[in-house]
Design an enzyme around this catalytic site. Structure first.
Site, PDB file in Angstrom:
ATOM      1  N   ARG A   1     -41.832 -10.512 -28.271  1.00  0.00           N
ATOM      2  CA  ARG A   1     -40.952 -10.481 -29.318  1.00  0.00           C
ATOM      3  C   ARG A   1     -39.318  -9.933 -28.654  1.00  0.00           C
ATOM      4  O   ARG A   1     -39.210  -9.796 -29.393  1.00  0.00           O
ATOM      5  CB  ARG A   1     -42.016  -9.538 -29.748  1.00  0.00           C
ATOM      6  CG  ARG A   1     -42.236  -9.539 -31.196  1.00  0.00           C
ATOM      7  CD  ARG A   1     -43.135 -10.615 -31.032  1.00  0.00           C
ATOM      8  NE  ARG A   1     -43.658 -11.587 -32.398  1.00  0.00           N
ATOM      9  CZ  ARG A   1     -45.153 -12.223 -32.003  1.00  0.00           C
ATOM     10  NH1 ARG A   1     -45.472 -12.914 -31.002  1.00  0.00           N
ATOM     11  NH2 ARG A   1     -45.536 -12.881 -33.177  1.00  0.00           N
ATOM     12  N   GLY A   2     -39.284 -10.231 -28.108  1.00  0.00           N
ATOM     13  CA  GLY A   2     -37.581  -9.921 -27.152  1.00  0.00           C
ATOM     14  C   GLY A   2     -37.708  -8.478 -26.636  1.00  0.00           C
ATOM     15  O   GLY A   2     -37.159  -7.957 -26.883  1.00  0.00           O
TER      16      GLY A   2
ATOM     17  N   ASP B   1     -39.399 -19.022 -22.663  1.00  0.00           N
ATOM     18  CA  ASP B   1     -38.810 -17.775 -20.967  1.00  0.00           C
ATOM     19  C   ASP B   1     -39.870 -17.455 -20.058  1.00  0.00           C
ATOM     20  O   ASP B   1     -39.894 -17.879 -19.018  1.00  0.00           O
ATOM     21  CB  ASP B   1     -38.520 -16.894 -22.474  1.00  0.00           C
ATOM     22  CG  ASP B   1     -36.295 -16.845 -21.469  1.00  0.00           C
ATOM     23  OD1 ASP B   1     -35.879 -17.597 -20.719  1.00  0.00           O
ATOM     24  OD2 ASP B   1     -36.773 -15.580 -20.892  1.00  0.00           O
TER      25      ASP B   1
ATOM     26  N   ARG C   1      -7.208 -13.556 -18.836  1.00  0.00           N
ATOM     27  CA  ARG C   1      -5.947 -12.995 -19.588  1.00  0.00           C
ATOM     28  C   ARG C   1      -4.263 -13.939 -19.533  1.00  0.00           C
ATOM     29  O   ARG C   1      -5.224 -14.925 -20.085  1.00  0.00           O
ATOM     30  CB  ARG C   1      -5.536 -13.051 -17.571  1.00  0.00           C
ATOM     31  CG  ARG C   1      -6.212 -11.843 -17.375  1.00  0.00           C
ATOM     32  CD  ARG C   1      -5.799 -11.075 -15.866  1.00  0.00           C
ATOM     33  NE  ARG C   1      -4.172 -10.885 -15.656  1.00  0.00           N
ATOM     34  CZ  ARG C   1      -3.364 -10.933 -14.594  1.00  0.00           C
ATOM     35  NH1 ARG C   1      -4.159 -10.694 -12.999  1.00  0.00           N
ATOM     36  NH2 ARG C   1      -2.780 -10.320 -14.722  1.00  0.00           N
ATOM     37  N   HIS C   2      -3.406 -13.510 -20.499  1.00  0.00           N
ATOM     38  CA  HIS C   2      -1.918 -14.098 -20.636  1.00  0.00           C
ATOM     39  C   HIS C   2      -1.832 -14.374 -19.820  1.00  0.00           C
ATOM     40  O   HIS C   2      -2.569 -14.607 -18.558  1.00  0.00           O
ATOM     41  CB  HIS C   2      -1.342 -12.796 -21.137  1.00  0.00           C
ATOM     42  CG  HIS C   2      -0.885 -12.205 -20.133  1.00  0.00           C
ATOM     43  ND1 HIS C   2      -0.080 -12.129 -19.026  1.00  0.00           N
ATOM     44  CD2 HIS C   2      -2.185 -10.558 -20.062  1.00  0.00           C
ATOM     45  CE1 HIS C   2      -0.026 -10.652 -18.095  1.00  0.00           C
ATOM     46  NE2 HIS C   2      -0.899 -10.265 -19.147  1.00  0.00           N
TER      47      HIS C   2
ATOM     48  N   ASN D   1       4.733  -9.893 -14.003  1.00  0.00           N
ATOM     49  CA  ASN D   1       4.112 -10.159 -13.084  1.00  0.00           C
ATOM     50  C   ASN D   1       5.115 -11.055 -11.190  1.00  0.00           C
ATOM     51  O   ASN D   1       3.872 -10.924 -10.685  1.00  0.00           O
ATOM     52  CB  ASN D   1       2.880 -11.393 -13.568  1.00  0.00           C
ATOM     53  CG  ASN D   1       1.753 -10.942 -14.749  1.00  0.00           C
ATOM     54  OD1 ASN D   1       1.498 -11.721 -15.120  1.00  0.00           O
ATOM     55  ND2 ASN D   1       1.580  -9.244 -14.317  1.00  0.00           N
TER      56      ASN D   1
ATOM     57  N   ARG E   1       2.810 -10.567 -24.489  1.00  0.00           N
ATOM     58  CA  ARG E   1       2.316 -11.954 -23.419  1.00  0.00           C
ATOM     59  C   ARG E   1       0.862 -12.728 -23.675  1.00  0.00           C
ATOM     60  O   ARG E   1       0.956 -13.947 -23.702  1.00  0.00           O
ATOM     61  CB  ARG E   1       2.372 -11.264 -22.295  1.00  0.00           C
ATOM     62  CG  ARG E   1       1.475  -9.976 -21.946  1.00  0.00           C
ATOM     63  CD  ARG E   1       1.920  -9.364 -20.712  1.00  0.00           C
ATOM     64  NE  ARG E   1       0.742  -8.434 -19.970  1.00  0.00           N
ATOM     65  CZ  ARG E   1       1.797  -7.432 -20.184  1.00  0.00           C
ATOM     66  NH1 ARG E   1       2.520  -6.924 -21.388  1.00  0.00           N
ATOM     67  NH2 ARG E   1       0.728  -6.542 -19.996  1.00  0.00           N
TER      68      ARG E   1
ATOM     69  N   TYR F   1       3.649  -1.416  -7.721  1.00  0.00           N
ATOM     70  CA  TYR F   1       3.250  -0.754  -6.916  1.00  0.00           C
ATOM     71  C   TYR F   1       3.641   0.030  -6.409  1.00  0.00           C
ATOM     72  O   TYR F   1       3.171   1.260  -5.369  1.00  0.00           O
ATOM     73  CB  TYR F   1       1.969  -1.167  -5.972  1.00  0.00           C
ATOM     74  CG  TYR F   1       1.047  -1.732  -7.644  1.00  0.00           C
ATOM     75  CD1 TYR F   1       0.467  -0.611  -8.412  1.00  0.00           C
ATOM     76  CD2 TYR F   1       0.966  -3.195  -7.293  1.00  0.00           C
ATOM     77  CE1 TYR F   1      -0.672  -1.379  -8.933  1.00  0.00           C
ATOM     78  CE2 TYR F   1      -0.469  -3.291  -8.898  1.00  0.00           C
ATOM     79  CZ  TYR F   1      -0.762  -2.425  -8.839  1.00  0.00           C
ATOM     80  OH  TYR F   1      -1.602  -3.073  -9.915  1.00  0.00           O
TER      81      TYR F   1
ATOM     82  N   ALA G   1      -5.000   9.073  -5.514  1.00  0.00           N
ATOM     83  CA  ALA G   1      -5.393   9.521  -6.134  1.00  0.00           C
ATOM     84  C   ALA G   1      -6.431   8.612  -6.523  1.00  0.00           C
ATOM     85  O   ALA G   1      -8.009   8.240  -6.590  1.00  0.00           O
ATOM     86  CB  ALA G   1      -5.005  10.717  -7.406  1.00  0.00           C
TER      87      ALA G   1
ATOM     88  N   HIS H   1      -5.985  -8.461 -21.003  1.00  0.00           N
ATOM     89  CA  HIS H   1      -5.006  -8.355 -19.021  1.00  0.00           C
ATOM     90  C   HIS H   1      -6.118  -7.585 -18.643  1.00  0.00           C
ATOM     91  O   HIS H   1      -7.312  -7.723 -18.805  1.00  0.00           O
ATOM     92  CB  HIS H   1      -4.281  -6.560 -20.010  1.00  0.00           C
ATOM     93  CG  HIS H   1      -3.488  -6.910 -21.197  1.00  0.00           C
ATOM     94  ND1 HIS H   1      -2.151  -7.183 -21.226  1.00  0.00           N
ATOM     95  CD2 HIS H   1      -3.486  -7.308 -22.486  1.00  0.00           C
ATOM     96  CE1 HIS H   1      -1.343  -7.762 -21.932  1.00  0.00           C
ATOM     97  NE2 HIS H   1      -2.502  -7.355 -23.198  1.00  0.00           N
TER      98      HIS H   1
HETATM   99  O1  LIG Z   1      -6.064  -1.167 -12.814  1.00  0.00           O
HETATM  100  P1  LIG Z   1      -5.019  -2.524 -11.766  1.00  0.00           P
HETATM  101  O2  LIG Z   1      -5.490  -2.686 -11.003  1.00  0.00           O
HETATM  102  O3  LIG Z   1      -3.353  -1.476 -11.004  1.00  0.00           O
HETATM  103  O4  LIG Z   1      -4.409  -3.398 -12.786  1.00  0.00           O
HETATM  104  C1  LIG Z   1      -3.952  -2.786 -14.138  1.00  0.00           C
HETATM  105  C2  LIG Z   1      -2.892  -3.864 -14.009  1.00  0.00           C
HETATM  106  O5  LIG Z   1      -2.295  -5.492 -14.155  1.00  0.00           O
HETATM  107  C3  LIG Z   1      -1.515  -5.673 -14.710  1.00  0.00           C
HETATM  108  C4  LIG Z   1      -0.731  -7.074 -14.458  1.00  0.00           C
HETATM  109  O6  LIG Z   1      -0.537  -6.132 -12.827  1.00  0.00           O
HETATM  110  O7  LIG Z   1      -1.927  -6.258 -16.119  1.00  0.00           O
HETATM  111  P2  LIG Z   1      -1.476  -7.754 -16.808  1.00  0.00           P
HETATM  112  O8  LIG Z   1      -0.269  -8.138 -15.933  1.00  0.00           O
HETATM  113  O9  LIG Z   1      -2.358  -8.192 -17.200  1.00  0.00           O
HETATM  114  O10 LIG Z   1      -0.867  -6.868 -18.246  1.00  0.00           O
HETATM  115  C5  LIG Z   1      -0.858  -4.309 -15.046  1.00  0.00           C
HETATM  116  O11 LIG Z   1       0.090  -4.267 -16.898  1.00  0.00           O
HETATM  117  C6  LIG Z   1      -1.392  -3.239 -15.036  1.00  0.00           C
HETATM  118  O12 LIG Z   1      -0.798  -2.166 -15.282  1.00  0.00           O
END
Ligand SMILES: O=P(O)(O)OC[C@H]1O[C@@](CO)(OP(=O)(O)O)[C@@H](O)[C@@H]1O
Length: 443
Positions: free
Chosen positions: A27-28, A146, A232-233, A239, A284, A317, A330, A371
């Site tokens: 029954r799942g 299953d 993703r876009h 980027n 995007r 970064y 951090a 994203h």
């Molecule tokens: O958590 P991390 O690894 O920094 O990845 C998130 C980051 O990826 C990105 C690209 O570096 O996303 P996106 O291009 O899909 O919008 C950033 O905008 C976003 O801050």
């Protein structure tokens, strides 16, 4: 510490719930138990399933149907011992900080349910029964198929004989099965009864916040076949520069991906059956979706916007490391919990995605264009990634992912558009603009 769900402490310091599955075999129940566990863990609620069948297999690895005949004293003893061992383990687990224990067994008689209540409540744990009732032959048959192919009870056996034996086992259970409160004398129990996986539900005496969250989630489940597509876009102008966040448009190659996406989707769906498309509210993703067929419904969700990088929005970064070196470190140390100044953490993103997951569970075929961080969180829900793993999962650009929920997990297929794009994956400690190579895993 009080467990937290959706960022809010659940009522009381020591809310502990034993979710007791009820229902005939096939029954799942295990499907429901697994999904509930996955959902709760995704929301950081300590949850664990205790499957009585696994305990029973220690003493009776491959029993035939007659083992489950209640007139079989030896079978009864073994089954009872398995239930006791499972509940004892669960109670120990509660003492070590567990919050939701799921007892996955048939619990199909009133006596067994009474025993579980007495045993568990005496340790201060609340009981929520979740019964799966089903008379839809097709669903039952799918479950039997299953079981005969995946259950260790029938491993190495002729599948047709296994199916016959399993049907016989079900008949033995049917002889003693009592649906919860069928006689009107279990009215004081807290329970959710789900008929034919969601067609109808009965809710009785749900008491607190966490119980109602579980019930709401389970009410939204269905098992009609469907898939969820994630992308993703297309590559964005930011980027290209290795800058995070922002609201940039697509690069030339990102535009190419947008043009190719309809065909990629069509190849993956295998028919012109329409999908519903969800994008974020950022340029995007909307641009990436704009060439998809007009008969696909499109919806923009703010909840699908990228993780908010706060004061770091628009930086590389390297710049983050230069301006906020302590923050950079951090974040590497605990990426899931690190919250950007004035922005969000992965944990925050999971919280705002919860309604999306709920809506996904209710829906049929959905294509999500979002994203990197957001897709990692959705991916973690379906693929059971831990909080340590999920923020580091590689999610390359120009790749479509198809997730198909199955009885015991999610199947993943990926489709590459074969359009070059920069890498936005970043390894621990790195400040590279475009780190390459990207490790295996994820998409
Ligand atoms: O958590 P991390 O690894 O920094 O990845 C998130 C980051 O990826 C990105 C690209 O570096 O996303 P996106 O291009 O899909 O919008 C950033 O905008 C976003 O801050």
């Amino acid at each position: 510490m009080a467990p937290k769900i959706n960022g809010v402490g659940v009522s009381g310091e020591d809310t502990r719930i034993c979710v007791v599955m009820v229902g005939l075999p096939a029954r799942g129940k295990s499907f429901i138990a697994q999904k509930a566990q996955r959902y709760l863990k995704w929301l950081s609620v300590p949850a664990k399933t205790f499957n009585v069948g696994n305990y029973r297999r220690h003493d009776a690895p491959q029993p035939t149907a007659e083992f489950f005949d209640t007139t079989n004293a030896e079978g009864e003893r073994t089954r009872r011992a398995a239930a006791e061992a499972a509940v004892a383990d669960m109670l120990r687990w509660f003492k070590s900080g567990g919050v939701i224990g799921i007892l996955d067994a048939t619990n199909s008689t009133k006596e067994r349910r009474k025993w579980v209540i007495d045993r568990v409540q005496s340790e201060g744990v609340d009981v929520l029964f979740v019964e799966s009732k089903c008379d839809d032959e097709e669903l039952i048959m799918a479950n039997i198929r299953d079981v005969k192919t995946t259950s260790p009870d029938y491993k190495g056996q002729d599948p047709e004989k296994a199916a016959l034996d399993f049907r016989e086992r079900i008949r033995n259970y049917e002889k003693v099965y009592k649906s919860i409160n069928a006689d009107g004398d279990e009215d004081d129990l807290t329970y959710l009864k789900i008929m034919n996986v969601g067609k109808q539900v009965i809710i009785n005496r749900i008491r607190d916040y966490l119980q109602s969250r579980i019930v709401y989630y389970l009410m939204n489940l269905h098992i009609r076949p469907r898939s969820v597509w994630l992308s993703r876009h297309g590559e964005s102008m930011l980027n290209l520069e290795g800058r995070i966040g922002g609201d940039a448009g697509l690069s030339h190659r990102g535009e190419e991906y947008a043009l190719k996406l309809p065909q990629l989707v069509l190849d993956s769906v295998g028919s012109d059956r329409p999908l519903t498309v969800w994008t974020s509210t950022l340029k995007r993703t909307i641009s990436t979706a704009r060439h998809l067929p007009k008969h696909y419904n499109q919806l923009q969700w703010k909840a699908l916007d990228e993780l908010d990088a706060g004061v770091c929005d628009g930086l590389t970064y390297q710049e983050i490391n230069d301006i906020y070196p302590e923050d950079f470190q951090a974040r590497d140390e605990d990426k899931y919990n690190y919250r950007y100044r004035g922005g969000e953490s992965y944990r925050d993103v999971v919280i705002r995605l919860e309604p999306i997951i709920m809506e996904l569970e209710r829906s049929e075929d959905i294509l999500i264009i979002s994203h990197q961080a957001v897709i990692r969180c959705i991916y973690a829900y379906f693929m059971q990634k831990t909080q340590e793993e999920s923020p580091w999962v590689p999610v390359p650009l120009h790749t479509l992912m198809k997730l198909t929920p199955r009885a015991y997990g999610t199947e993943l297929q990926t489709y590459k558009a074969n359009i070059q794009a920069v890498s936005t994956w970043r390894g621990k400690g790195s400040t590279a603009r475009h780190e390459d190579p990207v490790p295996e895993g994820g998409l």
